[in-house]
Design an enzyme around this catalytic site. Structure first.
Site, PDB file in Angstrom:
ATOM      1  N   SER A 168      77.412  28.292  35.815  1.00 18.29           N
ATOM      2  CA  SER A 168      76.841  28.741  34.550  1.00 18.29           C
ATOM      3  C   SER A 168      76.227  27.591  33.748  1.00 18.29           C
ATOM      4  O   SER A 168      76.836  26.531  33.580  1.00 18.29           O
ATOM      5  CB  SER A 168      77.918  29.425  33.699  1.00 18.29           C
ATOM      6  OG  SER A 168      77.394  29.770  32.441  1.00 18.29           O
ATOM      7  N   SER A 178      75.474  28.135  30.573  1.00 19.95           N
ATOM      8  CA  SER A 178      75.765  28.446  29.175  1.00 19.95           C
ATOM      9  C   SER A 178      76.390  27.275  28.414  1.00 19.95           C
ATOM     10  O   SER A 178      75.988  27.007  27.268  1.00 19.95           O
ATOM     11  CB  SER A 178      76.667  29.679  29.084  1.00 19.95           C
ATOM     12  OG  SER A 178      75.960  30.835  29.483  1.00 19.95           O
ATOM     13  N   THR A 220      79.619  37.018  31.686  1.00 16.80           N
ATOM     14  CA  THR A 220      78.751  37.254  32.823  1.00 16.80           C
ATOM     15  C   THR A 220      79.491  38.147  33.811  1.00 16.80           C
ATOM     16  O   THR A 220      80.585  38.645  33.519  1.00 16.80           O
ATOM     17  CB  THR A 220      78.293  35.916  33.444  1.00 16.80           C
ATOM     18  OG1 THR A 220      77.314  36.174  34.443  1.00 16.80           O
ATOM     19  CG2 THR A 220      79.459  35.131  34.026  1.00 16.80           C
ATOM     20  N   LYS A 253      80.914  42.341  32.160  1.00 19.13           N
ATOM     21  CA  LYS A 253      80.088  42.908  31.097  1.00 19.13           C
ATOM     22  C   LYS A 253      80.483  44.341  30.732  1.00 19.13           C
ATOM     23  O   LYS A 253      80.251  44.778  29.609  1.00 19.13           O
ATOM     24  CB  LYS A 253      78.610  42.843  31.473  1.00 19.13           C
ATOM     25  CG  LYS A 253      78.074  41.415  31.517  1.00 19.13           C
ATOM     26  CD  LYS A 253      76.575  41.387  31.799  1.00 19.13           C
ATOM     27  CE  LYS A 253      76.043  39.966  31.816  1.00 19.13           C
ATOM     28  NZ  LYS A 253      74.571  39.927  32.011  1.00 19.13           N
ATOM     29  N   ASP A 297      70.918  40.087  26.264  1.00 14.90           N
ATOM     30  CA  ASP A 297      69.987  40.020  27.390  1.00 14.90           C
ATOM     31  C   ASP A 297      68.713  40.815  27.092  1.00 14.90           C
ATOM     32  O   ASP A 297      67.607  40.380  27.438  1.00 14.90           O
ATOM     33  CB  ASP A 297      70.632  40.582  28.665  1.00 14.90           C
ATOM     34  CG  ASP A 297      71.667  39.647  29.262  1.00 14.90           C
ATOM     35  OD1 ASP A 297      71.534  38.421  29.085  1.00 14.90           O
ATOM     36  OD2 ASP A 297      72.611  40.143  29.904  1.00 14.90           O
ATOM     37  N   ALA A 304      67.373  47.273  41.517  1.00 10.53           N
ATOM     38  CA  ALA A 304      67.999  48.382  40.801  1.00 10.53           C
ATOM     39  C   ALA A 304      69.439  48.078  40.403  1.00 10.53           C
ATOM     40  O   ALA A 304      70.237  48.988  40.244  1.00 10.53           O
ATOM     41  CB  ALA A 304      67.963  49.638  41.674  1.00 10.53           C
ATOM     42  N   GLY A 305      69.759  46.805  40.202  1.00  8.45           N
ATOM     43  CA  GLY A 305      71.116  46.448  39.812  1.00  8.45           C
ATOM     44  C   GLY A 305      71.299  46.441  38.303  1.00  8.45           C
ATOM     45  O   GLY A 305      70.522  47.037  37.554  1.00  8.45           O
ATOM     46  N   TYR A 337      66.815  31.627  37.954  1.00 11.51           N
ATOM     47  CA  TYR A 337      66.504  30.279  37.475  1.00 11.51           C
ATOM     48  C   TYR A 337      66.895  29.201  38.473  1.00 11.51           C
ATOM     49  O   TYR A 337      66.549  28.033  38.291  1.00 11.51           O
ATOM     50  CB  TYR A 337      67.147  30.006  36.105  1.00 11.51           C
ATOM     51  CG  TYR A 337      68.655  30.025  36.075  1.00 11.51           C
ATOM     52  CD1 TYR A 337      69.402  28.904  36.431  1.00 11.51           C
ATOM     53  CD2 TYR A 337      69.344  31.160  35.662  1.00 11.51           C
ATOM     54  CE1 TYR A 337      70.790  28.915  36.376  1.00 11.51           C
ATOM     55  CE2 TYR A 337      70.724  31.184  35.591  1.00 11.51           C
ATOM     56  CZ  TYR A 337      71.439  30.059  35.961  1.00 11.51           C
ATOM     57  OH  TYR A 337      72.814  30.072  35.913  1.00 11.51           O
ATOM     58  N   GLY A 347      63.775  32.797  34.816  1.00 12.72           N
ATOM     59  CA  GLY A 347      65.150  33.066  34.436  1.00 12.72           C
ATOM     60  C   GLY A 347      65.677  32.129  33.369  1.00 12.72           C
ATOM     61  O   GLY A 347      66.502  32.536  32.539  1.00 12.72           O
TER      62      GLY A 347
END
Length: 278
Positions: A20, A22, A67, A71, A108, A132-133, A220, A241
């Protein structure tokens, strides 16, 4: 209740979490804002361990970033969630209020909109979504704000197609389904949002049109993806990303700290430097 000694804590939770960015982004914001008493960490937490982790937090905690796979798992543990988070049944931001409440939001979706706006995309009359996730449902939510016409989702199975249609109905988006074998057609849309894992779109690189529109590739790392590189080589606009990650983190910093404007440029620079060092 906020900490009485001035220390404030925040962190990102998930599994796996070592990759991550973040902490890099949030710490860069704290440094730029002079928030010397703030810290931001990462913790490996799965769905089973989440309730215990939340219960163990003290009054120094200001907020959490979440994450996968947390979620949705976090929602029953919160006092309230925003309409944005409710629309996709996913929370990536938790803020602990001074009165002890746990509130959830999803940055997001507005992060996607802000990243596109930064590249000059305010409105589009149609769009294509690759995949499609969970990220694809966030993409549909963002498109519900900026797309005035149909969105074609390119999926690998009938079940995934049904899920995307369901999200479209819920979000008020005219979703049309095509299968992955026809994914090259997606590249002719004025806006293409690729939500697939690394490598999934590599086979499409030779099909990028001579005058492409805008590609939003949510990956990303690795960057650029093969598709993003081919797109840029044909002078198409590319949103990556890292753009999404930075814009959603800006909103998280603002919610958790209460500042009116988080330092976007400093956060992006820190993210770029961290990725370059990997």
């Amino acid at each position: 209740m906020a900490s009485t000694d001035g220390r404030r804590r925040a962190a990102v939770l998930g599994s796996p979490i070592a990759h991550s960015l973040s902490p890099v982004l949030h710490r860069a914001a704290y440094a730029e804002l002079g928030l010397d008493d703030w810290s931001y960490d990462r913790f490996e937490v799965d769905e089973a361990g989440l309730p215990g982790f939340i219960q163990g937090l003290d009054s120094t905690w200001a907020g959490l970033s979440l994450t996968m796979p947390l979620k949705r798992a976090i929602i029953p543990l919160l006092d309230s969630i925003s309409e944005t988070a409710s629309s996709v049944e996913a929370v990536n931001t938790v803020v602990f209020t001074d009165d002890g409440r746990r509130t959830g939001d999803n940055t997001d979706i507005p992060g996607m909109i802000a990243a596109l706006r930064e590249r000059g995309v305010e409105r589009t009359d149609s769009a294509a979504v690759l995949g499609a996730g969970a990220t694809a449902s966030s993409a549909l939510a963002a498109l519900s704000e900026i797309c005035t016409g149909p969105v074609t989702a390119y999926v690998r199975s009938r079940e995934r197609g049904q899920e995307m249609r369901g999200w479209g109905e819920r979000l008020g988006v005219d979703v049309r389904i095509s299968y992955w074998a026809e994914a090259e057609q997606a590249l002719h849309a004025p806006l293409v949002i690729a939500t697939t894992p690394a490598g999934a779109t590599d086979a499409l690189t030779d099909a990028v049109p001579d005058r492409p529109g805008t590609l939003f590739d949510v990956l990303y790392q690795p960057w650029p993806t093969g598709l993003a590189a081919a797109w840029a080589a044909r002078n198409g606009a590319v949103v990556g990303g890292l753009d999404l990650l930075v814009h959603q983190a800006v909103l998280q910093v603002e919610q958790m700290t209460g500042v009116s404007t988080a330092p976007l440029a400093a956060m992006r620079r820190a993210g770029e430097e961290a990725l370059a060092a990997r």
